[in-house]
Motif scaffolding. Structure first.
Motif, PDB file in Angstrom:
ATOM      1  N   GLY A 306      10.179  39.535  10.822  1.00 28.07           N
ATOM      2  CA  GLY A 306       9.676  38.599  11.809  1.00 28.07           C
ATOM      3  C   GLY A 306       9.117  37.328  11.211  1.00 28.07           C
ATOM      4  N   GLY A 307       9.200  37.179   9.907  1.00 28.32           N
ATOM      5  CA  GLY A 307       8.636  35.993   9.272  1.00 28.32           C
ATOM      6  C   GLY A 307       9.462  34.747   9.536  1.00 28.32           C
ATOM      7  N   ALA A 308       8.923  33.592   9.120  1.00 25.21           N
ATOM      8  CA  ALA A 308       9.611  32.322   9.365  1.00 25.21           C
ATOM      9  C   ALA A 308       9.991  31.665   8.052  1.00 25.21           C
ATOM     10  CB  ALA A 308       8.692  31.383  10.158  1.00 25.21           C
ATOM     11  N   LEU A 309      11.264  31.218   7.987  1.00 29.23           N
ATOM     12  CA  LEU A 309      11.779  30.548   6.798  1.00 29.23           C
ATOM     13  C   LEU A 309      12.156  29.119   7.172  1.00 29.23           C
ATOM     14  CD1 LEU A 309      12.813  30.767   3.836  1.00 29.23           C
ATOM     15  CD2 LEU A 309      14.998  31.497   4.773  1.00 29.23           C
ATOM     16  N   THR A 310      11.559  28.146   6.499  1.00 34.05           N
ATOM     17  CA  THR A 310      11.851  26.741   6.802  1.00 34.05           C
ATOM     18  C   THR A 310      12.474  26.077   5.587  1.00 34.05           C
ATOM     19  OG1 THR A 310       9.880  26.716   8.183  1.00 34.05           O
ATOM     20  CG2 THR A 310      10.864  24.589   7.679  1.00 34.05           C
ATOM     21  N   VAL A 311      13.668  25.507   5.806  1.00 33.17           N
ATOM     22  CA  VAL A 311      14.371  24.820   4.728  1.00 33.17           C
ATOM     23  C   VAL A 311      14.493  23.350   5.108  1.00 33.17           C
ATOM     24  CG1 VAL A 311      16.575  24.587   3.540  1.00 33.17           C
ATOM     25  CG2 VAL A 311      15.715  26.855   4.104  1.00 33.17           C
ATOM     26  N   SER A 312      14.070  22.467   4.183  1.00 29.40           N
ATOM     27  CA  SER A 312      14.220  21.052   4.509  1.00 29.40           C
ATOM     28  C   SER A 312      14.694  20.279   3.290  1.00 29.40           C
ATOM     29  CB  SER A 312      12.906  20.484   5.059  1.00 29.40           C
ATOM     30  OG  SER A 312      12.288  19.641   4.124  1.00 29.40           O
ATOM     31  N   ILE A 313      15.570  19.311   3.516  1.00 28.01           N
ATOM     32  CA  ILE A 313      16.032  18.442   2.426  1.00 28.01           C
ATOM     33  C   ILE A 313      15.811  16.992   2.850  1.00 28.01           C
ATOM     34  CG2 ILE A 313      17.891  17.866   0.838  1.00 28.01           C
ATOM     35  CD1 ILE A 313      19.235  20.441   1.427  1.00 28.01           C
ATOM     36  N   LYS A 314      15.069  16.254   1.986  1.00 27.90           N
ATOM     37  CA  LYS A 314      14.759  14.857   2.300  1.00 27.90           C
ATOM     38  C   LYS A 314      15.222  13.970   1.152  1.00 27.90           C
ATOM     39  CE  LYS A 314      10.448  15.589   4.840  1.00 27.90           C
ATOM     40  NZ  LYS A 314       9.391  16.447   4.339  1.00 27.90           N
ATOM     41  N   PHE A 315      15.371  12.690   1.450  1.00 20.76           N
ATOM     42  CA  PHE A 315      15.678  11.733   0.394  1.00 20.76           C
ATOM     43  C   PHE A 315      14.663  10.619   0.477  1.00 20.76           C
ATOM     44  CE2 PHE A 315      17.903   9.750  -2.865  1.00 20.76           C
ATOM     45  CZ  PHE A 315      18.216   8.431  -2.557  1.00 20.76           C
ATOM     46  N   GLN A 316      13.724  10.578  -0.481  1.00 18.78           N
ATOM     47  CA  GLN A 316      12.747   9.489  -0.464  1.00 18.78           C
ATOM     48  C   GLN A 316      12.393   9.101  -1.889  1.00 18.78           C
ATOM     49  OE1 GLN A 316      10.223  11.619   2.200  1.00 18.78           O
ATOM     50  NE2 GLN A 316       9.120  12.705   0.583  1.00 18.78           N
ATOM     51  N   ASN A 317      12.103   7.815  -2.099  1.00 24.12           N
ATOM     52  CA  ASN A 317      11.809   7.274  -3.438  1.00 24.12           C
ATOM     53  C   ASN A 317      12.918   7.610  -4.417  1.00 24.12           C
ATOM     54  OD1 ASN A 317       9.292   6.550  -2.369  1.00 24.12           O
ATOM     55  ND2 ASN A 317       8.390   8.504  -2.997  1.00 24.12           N
ATOM     56  N   SER A 323      12.765  21.593   0.062  1.00 23.78           N
ATOM     57  CA  SER A 323      11.608  22.485   0.114  1.00 23.78           C
ATOM     58  C   SER A 323      11.960  23.721   0.928  1.00 23.78           C
ATOM     59  CB  SER A 323      10.385  21.774   0.680  1.00 23.78           C
ATOM     60  OG  SER A 323      10.554  21.556   2.044  1.00 23.78           O
ATOM     61  N   VAL A 324      11.489  24.868   0.449  1.00 25.26           N
ATOM     62  CA  VAL A 324      11.754  26.138   1.117  1.00 25.26           C
ATOM     63  C   VAL A 324      10.411  26.820   1.344  1.00 25.26           C
ATOM     64  CG1 VAL A 324      12.858  28.398   0.933  1.00 25.26           C
ATOM     65  CG2 VAL A 324      13.997  26.378  -0.002  1.00 25.26           C
ATOM     66  N   SER A 325      10.048  27.001   2.617  1.00 28.68           N
ATOM     67  CA  SER A 325       8.746  27.582   2.973  1.00 28.68           C
ATOM     68  C   SER A 325       8.911  28.944   3.588  1.00 28.68           C
ATOM     69  CB  SER A 325       8.079  26.715   4.036  1.00 28.68           C
ATOM     70  OG  SER A 325       7.315  25.743   3.444  1.00 28.68           O
ATOM     71  N   ASP A 326       8.032  29.865   3.186  1.00 27.90           N
ATOM     72  CA  ASP A 326       8.075  31.175   3.836  1.00 27.90           C
ATOM     73  C   ASP A 326       6.678  31.575   4.300  1.00 27.90           C
ATOM     74  OD1 ASP A 326       6.548  32.793   1.835  1.00 27.90           O
ATOM     75  OD2 ASP A 326       8.257  32.368   0.556  1.00 27.90           O
ATOM     76  N   THR A 385       4.431  30.850   0.803  1.00 29.98           N
ATOM     77  CA  THR A 385       4.737  30.018  -0.360  1.00 29.98           C
ATOM     78  C   THR A 385       5.735  28.937   0.018  1.00 29.98           C
ATOM     79  OG1 THR A 385       4.506  31.981  -1.738  1.00 29.98           O
ATOM     80  CG2 THR A 385       5.609  30.106  -2.741  1.00 29.98           C
ATOM     81  N   THR A 386       5.592  27.762  -0.608  1.00 27.99           N
ATOM     82  CA  THR A 386       6.616  26.728  -0.475  1.00 27.99           C
ATOM     83  C   THR A 386       7.085  26.340  -1.863  1.00 27.99           C
ATOM     84  OG1 THR A 386       5.537  25.860   1.491  1.00 27.99           O
ATOM     85  CG2 THR A 386       7.172  24.443   0.433  1.00 27.99           C
ATOM     86  N   PHE A 387       8.408  26.413  -2.095  1.00 32.21           N
ATOM     87  CA  PHE A 387       8.992  25.970  -3.352  1.00 32.21           C
ATOM     88  C   PHE A 387       9.619  24.603  -3.156  1.00 32.21           C
ATOM     89  CE2 PHE A 387       9.024  28.659  -7.044  1.00 32.21           C
ATOM     90  CZ  PHE A 387       8.454  29.832  -6.564  1.00 32.21           C
ATOM     91  N   TYR A 388       9.435  23.737  -4.166  1.00 32.51           N
ATOM     92  CA  TYR A 388      10.026  22.393  -4.110  1.00 32.51           C
ATOM     93  C   TYR A 388      10.979  22.206  -5.288  1.00 32.51           C
ATOM     94  CZ  TYR A 388       6.016  21.441  -1.059  1.00 32.51           C
ATOM     95  OH  TYR A 388       5.091  21.477  -0.047  1.00 32.51           O
ATOM     96  N   VAL A 389      12.166  21.671  -4.996  1.00 26.27           N
ATOM     97  CA  VAL A 389      13.111  21.337  -6.063  1.00 26.27           C
ATOM     98  C   VAL A 389      13.518  19.893  -5.872  1.00 26.27           C
ATOM     99  CG1 VAL A 389      15.368  21.798  -7.081  1.00 26.27           C
ATOM    100  CG2 VAL A 389      14.017  23.684  -6.196  1.00 26.27           C
ATOM    101  N   GLU A 390      13.376  19.116  -6.928  1.00 21.36           N
ATOM    102  CA  GLU A 390      13.650  17.687  -6.809  1.00 21.36           C
ATOM    103  C   GLU A 390      14.728  17.270  -7.800  1.00 21.36           C
ATOM    104  OE1 GLU A 390      10.284  14.452  -6.260  1.00 21.36           O
ATOM    105  OE2 GLU A 390      10.750  14.778  -8.384  1.00 21.36           O
ATOM    106  N   PHE A 391      15.725  16.531  -7.313  1.00 19.33           N
ATOM    107  CA  PHE A 391      16.740  15.929  -8.197  1.00 19.33           C
ATOM    108  C   PHE A 391      16.726  14.432  -7.978  1.00 19.33           C
ATOM    109  CE2 PHE A 391      18.448  19.738  -9.708  1.00 19.33           C
ATOM    110  CZ  PHE A 391      18.702  20.624  -8.670  1.00 19.33           C
TER     111      PHE A 391
END
Lengths: 414, 126
Positions: A306-317, A323-326, A385-391
């Motif tokens: 029943g948990g929530a998983l949020t995936v978002s990809i942004k382009f800034q700077n 980011s992947v939040s659980d 937890t939220t994990f961030y990966v930046e390229f």
């Protein structure tokens, strides 16, 4: 009057005696002080000699320099390791056997020891007199007086070529063994599967249950073998990076599709947000997919149903930020700094999911850093937890190598 | 009754080969070879509809067999699925980029029913 003369006459010899005694005492005192100082100096010289003997005989290379790096003492090991004689070294700087690291290394080095006046520890690649390259572990400490003024530097180096070759041998062994394991793992997997499928007659309930255990056990081993192969390729540096113009959304969508079944089974609520301005970036799709697969599969594993998983990809700077939040068990604060270590698993993770191997984040971090990216996380135990990966927009630099990393590492039972 | 399609399995590991034969013999006519040399002979003799090709084999490896197959007039259009435990290293990437169909499965990461599905798809030109 005569009595005074008589009296002084009487006392004068005593005065002489007292005078002599006094002068003698003073002399004695002086002599004693001098002797003591000489003894101290001798003792200091003996101590100094003891230290010199210790330094001269140390197997590590020891060098003392002035604040400009000019060498005024070098022990015998400096000669043994670098091949340069004391004559060739005294009055010179350590550039005699060094100077082949990238500019940034030396900049950081001098900034640490000269400006910050702190010790510098690191691995350095040097060149012997005969041209041979070797790796050393170096400790350089600034020597300061009571007023924090710089007197010089003490540099100790240890040749670690042997340690490095032992590490290589270990990684090669892991790679060979893991590769050999793949054949029997396939055999077990397929026969368990065929029995479950009824190819040798319909199994009864208990047989089905046991066969599922065999199949799942096999998949766990296959996952571990895949991860060990990736770890050994990372440690040996034999993996290739093959960037091509990639739509990062496609990579993420594929990963999400692969994880559909476990998400469904755990009734995970998925929310995906892609920004409108995401550019096509040069990424290696296999490596990017390994990174996303691991982070998302962790998020799903460590959440309750029943948990929530949020995936978002942004382009800034000019940065592509995923980011992947659980809403999972989170990472205890005192264990957060070990999360990327090989085989490390946090205590609450071990309780919730007993059969993890602790290799995923080590692999992911190595990939991201080789790709000139960044990875970090924010977490609160019991919350999520939220994990961030930046390229960067430039993406991943190409890297020659013998083989790709294993793509779908984790074998998920269906 | 329609004749079964012919599959040639070229694989040096006996257990792997036997498991594949077990699975496929119900629906297909299955032939076996344990290295590239034997594989070429069997391919020329039996003219299979599809070859399940391992890479690492003694005497002649899969890449060499594939090259010779493609150089022959009887083998140049034969369907091939590369079936190996090598993770896409130089040899395979090189072979695939030469215009080979990129049908490539990793043995230990694949269920046997997925192998069967892949064979079915390739045979029906999907």
């Amino acid at each position: 009057m005569l009595q005074w003369v008589a009296l002084t006459g009487y006392f004068t010899p005593w005065l002489y005696v007292v005078g002599d005694v006094l002068s003698f005492s003073l002399l004695a005192l002086l002599l004693h002080g001098l002797l003591h100082a000489i003894e101290e100096a001798k003792k200091n010289a003996k101590d100094l000699q003891k230290f010199k003997i210790a330094a001269d005989n140390s197997m590590d290379h020891i060098v003392l320099t002035d604040p400009n790096g000019t060498i005024f003492y070098a022990n015998e090991s400096v000669h043994k390791i670098t091949g340069f004689s004391p004559l060739e070294i005294l009055g010179e700087t350590p550039r005699v056997w060094g100077g082949i690291m990238p500019k940034e290394f030396y900049q950081k080095f001098w900034r640490t020891i000269k400006e910050e006046k702190k010790p510098f520890v690191g691995h350095i690649t040097n060149r012997k007199k005969n041209g041979q390259i070797y790796t050393a572990e170096t400790h350089v400490s600034p020597i300061l007086d009571e007023k924090e003024g710089l007197l010089g530097f003490l540099a100790i180096e240890r040749d670690i070529t042997k340690e490095e070759s032992i590490d290589r041998a270990k990684s090669e062994f892991v790679s060979l063994a893991a590769h050999q394991l793949r054949t029997p793992l396939s055999v077990i997997r397929w026969y368990a599967e065929m029995l479950l499928n009824g190819d040798a007659g319909a199994p009864n309930k208990k047989q089905t249950q046991y066969l599922k255990e065999i199949y799942r056990g096999d998949l766990r081993m296959v996952t571990l073998v895949n991860m060990l192969l990736n770890v050994s390729r990372i440690d040996l540096g034999t993996f290739l990076v093959d960037p091509k113009p990639t739509d990062i959304r496609e990579v993420m969508n594929e990963v999400i599709k692969d994880l559909e079944k476990p998400m469904e089974m755990k009734k995970i609520k998925l929310n995906v947000m892609y920004a409108d301005n995401l550019p096509i970036v040069n990424l290696d799709p296999v490596l990017t997919s390994v990174v996303f697969e691991n982070i998302l599969s962790n998020a799903i594993k460590y959440m309750n149903p029943g948990g929530a998983l949020t995936v978002s990809i942004k382009f800034q700077n000019a940065m592509l930020l995923t980011s992947v939040s659980d809403t999972g068990c989170g990472i205890p604060k005192h264990q957060q700094n070990q999360m990327f270590s090989k085989f490390f698993r946090a205590d609450n993770a071990k309780t919730l999911v007993p059969d993890g191997n602790g290799l995923g984040l080590y692999i992911v971090k190595a990939i991201v850093e080789h790709s000139k990216g960044r990875i970090w996380f924010e977490s609160e135990e019991g919350k999520g937890t939220t994990f961030y990966v930046e390229f960067s927009k430039e993406g991943m630099p190409k890297k020659e190598g013998r083989t790709q990393l294993v793509g779908k590492m984790e074998q998920v039972p269906v | 009754m329609a004749t079964k399609q012919k599959i040639l399995i070229v694989e040096d590991e006996t257990q792997i080969r036997k498991a594949l034969v077990e699975k496929l013999q119900a629906k297909y006519e299955v032939y076996e070879a344990e290295n590239g040399n034997e594989g070429l002979k069997a391919a020329k003799n039996k003219l299979p509809n599809l070859i399940l090709l391992d890479i690492l084999m003694p005497k002649m490896d899969g890449i060499e067999m594939m090259n010779q197959l493609r150089a022959s007039d009887w083998g140049k259009d034969m369907k091939i699925i590369i079936f190996t435990n090598l993770d896409s290293d130089d040899r395979i990437l090189g072979a695939i980029t030469k215009g080979e169909p990129a049908y490539y499965l990793i043995k230990s990461n694949t269920d046997i029913h997925e192998v069967e599905e892949k064979i079915r798809d390739v045979l029906s030109d999907k």
